[in-house]
Every structure is written in C-alpha cells, then in structure tokens.
Write a protein that holds these residues in place. Sequence first.
Motif, PDB file in Angstrom:
ATOM      1  N   TYR A 142       1.002  -1.077   0.070  1.00 57.98           N
ATOM      2  CA  TYR A 142      -0.033  -0.074   0.128  1.00 57.98           C
ATOM      3  C   TYR A 142       0.896   1.057  -0.160  1.00 57.98           C
ATOM      4  O   TYR A 142       1.741   1.205   0.764  1.00 57.98           O
ATOM      5  CB  TYR A 142      -0.896  -0.031   1.165  1.00 57.98           C
ATOM      6  CG  TYR A 142      -1.573   1.380   1.184  1.00 57.98           C
ATOM      7  CD1 TYR A 142      -2.522   1.739   0.288  1.00 57.98           C
ATOM      8  CD2 TYR A 142      -1.449   2.124   2.285  1.00 57.98           C
ATOM      9  CE1 TYR A 142      -3.158   3.078   0.512  1.00 57.98           C
ATOM     10  CE2 TYR A 142      -1.903   3.382   2.639  1.00 57.98           C
ATOM     11  CZ  TYR A 142      -2.897   3.898   1.576  1.00 57.98           C
ATOM     12  OH  TYR A 142      -3.557   4.810   1.798  1.00 57.98           O
ATOM     13  N   SER A 144       0.584   5.199   0.715  1.00 53.85           N
ATOM     14  CA  SER A 144      -0.491   6.309   1.061  1.00 53.85           C
ATOM     15  C   SER A 144      -0.564   7.451   0.031  1.00 53.85           C
ATOM     16  O   SER A 144       0.517   7.949  -0.449  1.00 53.85           O
ATOM     17  CB  SER A 144       0.148   6.792   2.409  1.00 53.85           C
ATOM     18  OG  SER A 144      -0.797   7.907   2.842  1.00 53.85           O
ATOM     19  N   GLU A 243      -4.051   3.476   7.342  1.00 53.14           N
ATOM     20  CA  GLU A 243      -5.324   4.375   7.406  1.00 53.14           C
ATOM     21  C   GLU A 243      -6.351   3.878   8.378  1.00 53.14           C
ATOM     22  O   GLU A 243      -7.099   4.660   8.286  1.00 53.14           O
ATOM     23  CB  GLU A 243      -5.989   4.512   5.905  1.00 53.14           C
ATOM     24  CG  GLU A 243      -4.758   4.655   4.936  1.00 53.14           C
ATOM     25  CD  GLU A 243      -4.175   5.919   4.954  1.00 53.14           C
ATOM     26  OE1 GLU A 243      -4.397   6.651   5.906  1.00 53.14           O
ATOM     27  OE2 GLU A 243      -3.110   6.130   4.128  1.00 53.14           O
TER      28      GLU A 243
END
Length: 254
Positions: A142, A144, A243
């Motif tokens: 991932y 951000s 997140e």
Amino acid sequence: MEAKFKFAQDLIRQAAVYVRQRMTEDLQIEQKSQFDDLVTNIDKDSQDFMVEAIQKAYPDDNILGEESELYADLKDGHVWVLDPIDGTVNFVAQGRDFAIMIAYYEDGVGQFGLIYDVVCDKLYSGGGEFEVSCNGRTLSPYQSRPLNRQLIGANGRMYASNYLGLADFASKVLGVRVLGSAGISMSRVLEGQLLAYFSAISPWDYAAASIMGQKLGYELLTMTGEPLDYESRQAVMFIPRAEEALIKRDIKKG
C-alpha cells in the motif's frame, strides 16, 4: 507449500476455462435468500469440479465451499475455501465482472489466496510465504495518498443508507465504485486502484483477498467492532493498516 500453491494456480485456471466454455449455455438459475441472491448450475458444477480435484490430490484436507454442505472450520486442520463464481448476479446479467476464488488455511492461518477475474484473464495470487502477484507481476505494498485522490468500493445499499457512516466517509474521497463482486473489488484494492472496500460478505467472499492483503499492508476488520468469525456473513471493511485510525473516525461501531 510450494506444491499446493502450484496446484491451486493450475486448478483455478482450469476452473476458469471450464466456466468460460459453458457461459453460452442456457443457465439454470435459482433464488437463494432473496431475488438478487442467485446461484446457477454453473456455480454448482464449477465447485464440484474443484472439489473433486482437491479430494483426489489431497484426500485428508477439508473444504469450505459456498454452494454445498461443505462447512469445514477454518481453524481445524488443512482447509480449502472455495467460491466458484463470486458475483453471480454479474455473471447472469452481464457475463463479466465475476471471479473464481480459492484460499488455503492450515490450523486457522492463511497460507495463500487466489482471485481469478475470468473475463479479463487476470489471476491474483500469493500471501503467506509467497509474493502477491497479478499474472506474474509482483504487486506493491500500500502506498499512502490523500483521501481526495482515491476511490473506494462499497456495497450499494450500505452506501445509500449511510450504514455506520459509510457515506460520510465516502464524501471525503473522489468517489464510490459499486462493482457487484467482492473478489473483483478487493483485487482492485490489492492493485492500489481502490483505497478500501466495504460490504456484508461471507468467508468464501473475503478469505483469498484477506490472505493476500496481509502481505501488502491491508487488513480485514468488521465494521461493527466485533471479532471476525470466519463463519457467518458480516459487515466488513478491507482497508490499509496505515489508514485504520483515519477510516475509523467516520465508520461508527454499531
């Protein structure tokens, strides 16, 4: 484990060929819990095809399958989780945006998962000791980005009703995509095309993506705060671990 992973990749490709070859047939469609909860003869036959292959290769393993009475406990021994056609409504109405999914667990620990986008011929596979890839291309963890530069995937009814603040959160991103298939939606999360996915789904819908997501920095959580039981249909969110706090500010526990 390498041999089982290779077996699963070969099996899901064979199942995809099997489904593609039968897509032009007149479907036998049955309604399950309600009018938009459908199963076809090809769902059932595709699962039987995979079950037969697994039982022949690994007769001591157990199977949890969507379209049968195969309800193995994921925490008990070696367990294969099968979804022969994820997105059956899409399969019936559109002939696209559906997936075949396989996950493999040992004593409750996910070893690998596979999601096959049948029409687009895209195989997502990996997790555990294996890198996560799409058709051999390694996927990145991932990355951000600001919320206002990202999309989310969601169940349409949950979004429309602002279930647990889902629409409130969605107002902070670029938009919402309702794809009608957990597997297709979660594969787009794995690719970084969607930030997260929110829906009410069952273990065979999320097992494969959950295993692969752990490798890439994602986690599967219930939206209501109770533990994930890997048995029943639950409202879940597939989100980046980085997140979690930000998303939970808008997703209110039930």
